[in-house]
Scaffold this active site. Structure first.
Site, short mmCIF file in Angstrom:
data_model
loop_
_atom_site.label_atom_id
_atom_site.label_comp_id
_atom_site.label_asym_id
_atom_site.label_seq_id
_atom_site.Cartn_x
_atom_site.Cartn_y
_atom_site.Cartn_z
N ASP A 12 0.77 -1.13 -0.17
CA ASP A 12 0.01 -0.12 0.08
C ASP A 12 0.76 1.11 0.02
O ASP A 12 1.40 1.47 1.04
CB ASP A 12 -1.05 0.23 1.19
CG ASP A 12 -1.74 1.32 1.39
OD1 ASP A 12 -1.59 2.18 0.38
OD2 ASP A 12 -2.30 1.38 2.58
N LYS A 44 2.79 11.06 -3.53
CA LYS A 44 1.88 10.50 -4.07
C LYS A 44 0.96 11.46 -5.09
O LYS A 44 0.30 11.13 -6.15
CB LYS A 44 0.98 9.80 -3.35
CG LYS A 44 -0.06 8.84 -3.89
CD LYS A 44 -0.69 7.86 -2.86
CE LYS A 44 -1.82 7.01 -3.63
NZ LYS A 44 -2.23 6.20 -2.34
N ASP A 74 -12.94 5.56 2.57
CA ASP A 74 -11.26 5.60 2.90
C ASP A 74 -10.85 6.97 3.40
O ASP A 74 -10.60 7.79 2.42
CB ASP A 74 -10.58 5.08 1.85
CG ASP A 74 -8.92 4.96 2.06
OD1 ASP A 74 -8.59 5.56 3.04
OD2 ASP A 74 -8.34 4.49 1.10
N GLU A 116 -7.35 0.69 -4.55
CA GLU A 116 -7.28 0.29 -3.10
C GLU A 116 -8.54 -0.05 -2.46
O GLU A 116 -8.71 -0.87 -1.57
CB GLU A 116 -6.88 1.80 -2.55
CG GLU A 116 -5.51 2.15 -2.62
CD GLU A 116 -5.31 3.56 -2.73
OE1 GLU A 116 -6.14 4.46 -2.20
OE2 GLU A 116 -3.97 4.04 -2.83
#
Ligand code: AMP
Length: 594
Positions: free
Chosen positions: A9, A70, A169, A147
């Site tokens: 992850d 990211k 999330d 994800e």
């Protein structure tokens, strides 16, 4: 032996690596933690820092440290670190290489292949950049999965049960919610929505603002050195995490700075209530996204069979409350929300390398543990004894949660704490597994705060503590077999026992939302309560009589019958019958009026 493929992850705030061992995904540790903060830096001696060390450096030397890279993946931008330029792929590769090394060290073998997760909203360019980062790190990226798909895999294993789920999330700096379909082993993201700049960092910022406001009130204008700012940010994040499980937190930082040559310390209590007020707009924004995702999938909340919570910030109790109250769904958070995506990536990796794979192994409590308290029922204007859960069913153990309750009388010196096992909000439908009295409380006006803490340990022992907040005076009990299922005889005994307790329920006084019982004041309270109920009953009768002429004969008869029942109950002072008839009459009136 199958070849090793690791699951990664690669997160905005934190990254993790996992692998399937003995059919279950296992997170791999770096020193003491399975979490590697997604920070990369160069220290003053030119040495590379990754993870916690880089994160520590960030506050003081931001120009030597990169975070949240990211967000830049696939953008073509460059980032500067200690005077040198890097591509986002290169920085991500440093994180990936560190994860690869953690895995190699733990598994004591070379690792060359990985499954990496990416957000569902990532474009092809962003995915390609992630693949390149893997390659620079010396990893063949055998598959990239979304994800939310990984989260579903962590919960659902081989995914052969057809269902529609939602994955919410909420991480440190990003938020997304996805509707995910599972059918015949295929997991598919049907719709997704989110905000790339919403997360726990915003919650921290609100707390920081609150702390600075307090310092300004106490000391006038202040100017903080980067070290002091960093300490405040750290303290704010820690306070936020504490408030997920506790009703209060005290933020203490000694010698933060000097003002006019005098050292200034920070010492401020924040309640969960204050904190929740600060973050409500963020949670509401996330709930709007939930509706947008549902709309995008052409579904309504009732089509969703399960909600999975992912990302560290989804541990915030307000998130769960909004799901339950606004959406009507009880979310799952059995699997550590920080680790769920990496675990799912490992499941996918295990499947590719031909391993037998099952879901994550977690020890959870199969029951909810609550304490009883009085609550105002706004609809019927009556007062109900309800169970307030501290530890909810399916919580991973060990677990520790605290809540605050309030005394209801001035000078109330003792409080009875009852501990229930079971899912109902009605105490008599649950099992009373323990009770005790905390005595010798200080003689304070009503509203004296009592903090109840439930701690369920690995052996299924429930440690219950009640603390008077203002003095720290406490009392504790241990309940040995809290998780044992009681047999029928024990259940009957327990029900009988609490049945007796509840026969005196109307003796309890009410004031405010939560109430704890003080036996000494019961008699006095009962008289007041009876009088109050009689007044309410008369008001209800008047309302019914006013309606009589305007309704059908059948309804008239029902009204008359209930009015008589109330009068009879009042005459013989039958509290239970009175309550029942008032409730029924209230419902009939509500129906007729609407
Ligand atoms: P993630 O990006 O999923 O690793 O989530 C990191 C975010 O979760 C950070 O903002 C953390 O401060 C936050 N977080 C971690 N644990 C908790 C907790 N118990 N309650 C609230 N937020 C938390």
């Amino acid at each position: 032996m199958n070849e090793i493929i690791i699951g990664i992850d690669l997160g905005t705030t934190n990254s993790e690596v996992a692998v399937v061992q003995d059919a279950h995904p296992v997170l791999l540790k770096n020193q003491n933690s399975v979490i590697l903060p997604s920070y990369v830096g160069i220290d003053q001696d030119g040495a590379l820092l990754v993870g916690e060390a880089a994160r520590n450096q960030y506050a003081v030397y931001p120009e030597r440290t990169i975070k949240s890279v990211k967000r830049l993946m696939g953008s073509g931008d460059q980032v500067e670190m200690a005077g040198k330029e890097y591509s986002p792929q290169e920085i991500s590769a440093i994180i990936l290489k560190s994860l690869k090394e953690i895995a190699e060290k733990q598994l004591k073998q070379k690792v060359e292949k990985a499954v990496i997760t990416v957000p569902a909203y990532f474009s092809d360019v962003q995915r390609q950049a992630t693949r390149e980062a893997g390659e620079i790190a010396g990893l063949e990226v055998v598959k990239m999965i979304n994800e939310p798909t990984a989260a579903a895999l962590a919960y659902e294993g081989d995914a052969h049960v057809g269902k529609t789920i939602m994955v919410y999330d909420l991480g440190g700096g990003t938020f997304d919610v996805s509707v995910v379909g599972i059918e015949d082993g295929v997991i598919e993201v049907i719709a997704s929505h989110g905000n790339n700049h919403l997360g726990g960092d915003d919650f921290d910022r609100k707390i920081v603002e609150h702390l600075l406001e307090h310092l300004k009130e106490e000391h006038g204008e202040i100017s903080l050195a980067p070290e002091a700012e960093a300490r405040i940010s750290r303290a704010a994040e820690q306070a936020k995490i504490t408030l997920s499980d506790n009703p209060f937190v005290t933020v203490k930082e000694e010698y933060l700075f000097e003002k006019d040559g005098v050292p200034v310390h920070l010492d401020l209590e924040i309640s969960r209530e204050e904190y929740e007020e600060m973050i409500t707009p963020f949670i509401e924004e996330s709930m709007e996204a939930v509706h947008i995702a549902l709309k995008g999938a052409n579904l309504t909340a009732s089509d969703i069979e399960e909600v999975l919570l992912v990302g560290g910030s989804s541990r915030t109790p307000l998130v769960q409350q909004y799901f339950e109250k606004e959406i009507g769904l009880v979310p799952h958070c059995e699997i550590d929300p920080d680790l769920c995506v990496a675990a799912g990536a490992a499941v996918q990796a295990g499947m590719i390398s031909g391993e037998e794979v099952s879901t994550v192994l977690v020890d959870i409590t199969p029951y909810t543990f609550s304490t009883a308290s009085l609550q105002v029922n706004m609809q019927s204007m009556s007062y109900d004894m309800v169970c307030v859960p501290l530890i909810k069913k399916n919580s991973p153990i060990p677990v520790k949660k605290s809540e605050v309750f309030y005394t209801v009388h001035d000078n109330q010196e003792k409080v009875q704490i009852e501990v229930y096992q079971g899912e109902s909000t009605v105490p008599s439908e649950n099992i009373l597994i323990g009770e005790f009295m905390i005595t010798g409380l200080s003689r304070k006006p009503e509203g004296n705060e009592i903090i109840d803490t439930f701690e369920l340990d690995k052996n299924g022992i429930l440690h219950v503590t009640a603390i008077e907040k203002c003095t720290g005076k406490s009392k504790k009990i241990e309940i040995d077999n809290a998780m044992a299922k009681l047999d029928k005889k024990e259940m009957d005994k327990a029900r009988g026992k609490i049945g007796e307790l509840f026969s005196s329920q109307s003796d309890y006084d009410i004031d405010g939302e939560y109430v704890v019982v003080d036996e000494e004041n019961q008699e006095e309270t009962k008289q007041g309560e009876d009088a109050k109920e009689a007044v309410e009953a008369e008001a209800l009768i008047k309302k019914a009589e006013a309606l009589m002429d305007d309704v059908e004969t059948e309804d008239q008869e029902e009204l008359v019958e209930l009015v008589e029942a109330i009068r009879d109950a009042l005459k013989v002072a039958d509290g239970a019958r009175l309550g029942e008839s008032m409730h029924e009459l209230n419902e009939v009136i509500f129906y007729l009026e609407s």
